[in-house]
Motif scaffolding. Sequence first.
Motif, PDB file in Angstrom:
ATOM      1  N   LYS A 124    -117.045 -16.396  19.776  1.00  0.00           N
ATOM      2  CA  LYS A 124    -115.937 -16.074  20.678  1.00  0.00           C
ATOM      3  C   LYS A 124    -116.345 -16.286  22.129  1.00  0.00           C
ATOM      4  CE  LYS A 124    -113.698 -12.622  17.790  1.00  0.00           C
ATOM      5  NZ  LYS A 124    -113.346 -11.201  17.717  1.00  0.00           N
ATOM      6  N   PHE A 127    -110.940 -17.862  12.999  1.00  0.00           N
ATOM      7  CA  PHE A 127    -111.508 -16.524  13.165  1.00  0.00           C
ATOM      8  C   PHE A 127    -111.969 -15.978  11.820  1.00  0.00           C
ATOM      9  CE2 PHE A 127    -109.226 -17.094  16.999  1.00  0.00           C
ATOM     10  CZ  PHE A 127    -109.859 -16.306  17.928  1.00  0.00           C
ATOM     11  N   GLU A 140    -107.080  -9.426  15.377  1.00  0.00           N
ATOM     12  CA  GLU A 140    -107.555 -10.558  16.206  1.00  0.00           C
ATOM     13  C   GLU A 140    -106.458 -11.554  16.552  1.00  0.00           C
ATOM     14  OE1 GLU A 140    -110.909 -12.209  13.989  1.00  0.00           O
ATOM     15  OE2 GLU A 140    -112.279 -11.097  15.267  1.00  0.00           O
ATOM     16  N   ASP A 178    -106.614 -12.310  20.256  1.00  0.00           N
ATOM     17  CA  ASP A 178    -107.702 -13.255  20.525  1.00  0.00           C
ATOM     18  C   ASP A 178    -107.294 -14.655  20.090  1.00  0.00           C
ATOM     19  OD1 ASP A 178    -109.440 -11.566  21.719  1.00  0.00           O
ATOM     20  OD2 ASP A 178    -110.647 -11.138  19.934  1.00  0.00           O
TER      21      ASP A 178
END
Lengths: 246, 257
Positions: A45, A84, B127, B130
């Motif tokens: 990240k 992710f 997330e 993000d």
Amino acid sequence: MIHCDGLCLQLTHRPVLADVTWHIEAGSVWGIIGPPASGKSVLAKTLCGLFTPRQGRLIVDGVDLPGLPEPDRVRVRRKMGMLFQNNALFDFLRVLENVAFPLARQNPKMPQDELVARAQERLRAVGLSGSEEKWPSELSGGMKKRVGIARATICNAPVLIYDEPTAGLDPVTTSKIYDLLTGLRQKHASTVIAISSDIPALRHFVDHILFLHQGRIRYCGPESGLEACEDPVVYQFVRGQTEGPL
Amino acid sequence: MAGNFFAAVGASVLNLCAEVGGILTLLFRVLICLLPPRFDLDETWRNLHKMGVRSVPIIVLTAFFTGGIMVIQAAVFVKKFGATSLVGWGAGYAVFREIGPMLLGLMFSGRVGSNNTAELGTMVVTEQIDGLRALSIDPVRYLIVPRVLSMIVMLFLLTILGDVVAIVGAALFGTVLADVSLASFWVSFSQNVHVADVTHGLIKAAVFGFIVALTSCHFGITVKGGAVGVGRAVNNAVVAAALGIVLSDYLLTYALP
Ligand SMILES: Nc1ncnc2c1ncn2[C@@H]1O[C@H](COP(=O)(O)OP(=O)(O)OP(=O)(O)O)[C@@H](O)[C@H]1O
Ligand SMILES: [Mg+2]
């Protein structure tokens, strides 16, 4: 392509990355491995500017990423696609919309049918034709992962970061996914960083390995040199032994 | 012992300051996106529908019975003093200026604000925020601004609807329970209730919408720690919105004509 120099990062007052110095050449394929909570996901990240390091330099494609204010990080992030660890699928969008989303945002003028065609092509590549109209909550773990891969790769970004691309997938699907990723990489000559705990499969796919332990680099070099690494942590981890410092 | 007490008070004060600071920072970032307006129209449209249209039934129900309850409470005295000519005015004045915006604001906070906090909080812990940032999308511009605008517009419009329904409710209950004919209700209402009473309430409604929006978004995007964190954030958001509504109501009642 990406240069980290002495990166240090703290989260909630705890050091998570310590003195990470790492150079990634354009077109290379890196694997990041290490025990749980060693900072692999955080490092990934950080590379796309989601965390700002406290110390050190991070240069991505010639741009000092941490030095940029959030709105200006756009031009660096456009060069990156990221999967992710827990997929981060947008649950307010259907599968097809999820996959098409990055493309639609980057090319606001692209006609709707071209968007749909590109997203369908990518879904077919990950073996998910027929699931276009499903919501993310209606998918199994492995299906979510594959939608995440389709979304991360749809823009053909020059840098691709996959956080656990095969976690929760069976060996056959794992091989298929790595074949797909290899094909994409060869076609677009992209730089790839993959994090995985499935070390044998990962080692087939990558040509360099970075080993992280408690936020520090324990090994950084060619995949073939990993066996010969004498660091006790790396030695134990790679061989899966129960006795040792871990 | 005393040391503990002061430490606890100090910690609470610091916490409060941090939250207020967070809300003000968010406000600042929202304003930056609005001057000049740059935000996602599709997302705004979706939120207007979700927050507004789907709130209509509950708002109508609440407003109808609120109007009715006020007349039921007053009916005893209306009959005793024969004050039928005051019912229309009383209902209109109270509903437009105070009960309408206040009650609907709290209702809106419970239905829309808490939902918003939970939704944003879940996006944080899974997330998704993000994910948006990694796709170079500013979450404030894409998620927050459309929600703030939708909540202001929708609480304003829902309050107009609620006001009308509450007056209808009051008139009907008045006819049935307090022997006030519709005609005399209307005369009392139309001769004594002024435009200023309506605008007073509607300005309050817009401000309440803004408060619910800011608090619910702030607590949503600052969630930490999984499902427990989301629960705590929803709780905090609803309490903060209620406090904000009551406090600003007090101030606005003085400030507005
Ligand atoms: N957003 C965050 N806030 C605070 N601490 C965090 C955050 N994300 C990660 N951490 C901490 O950073 C450390 C490294 O986490 P990270 O997710 O990078 O581990 P990982 O190596 O990816 O592990 P795994 O193999 O289990 O995915 C952990 O100790 C974690 O608690
Ligand atoms: Mg991880």
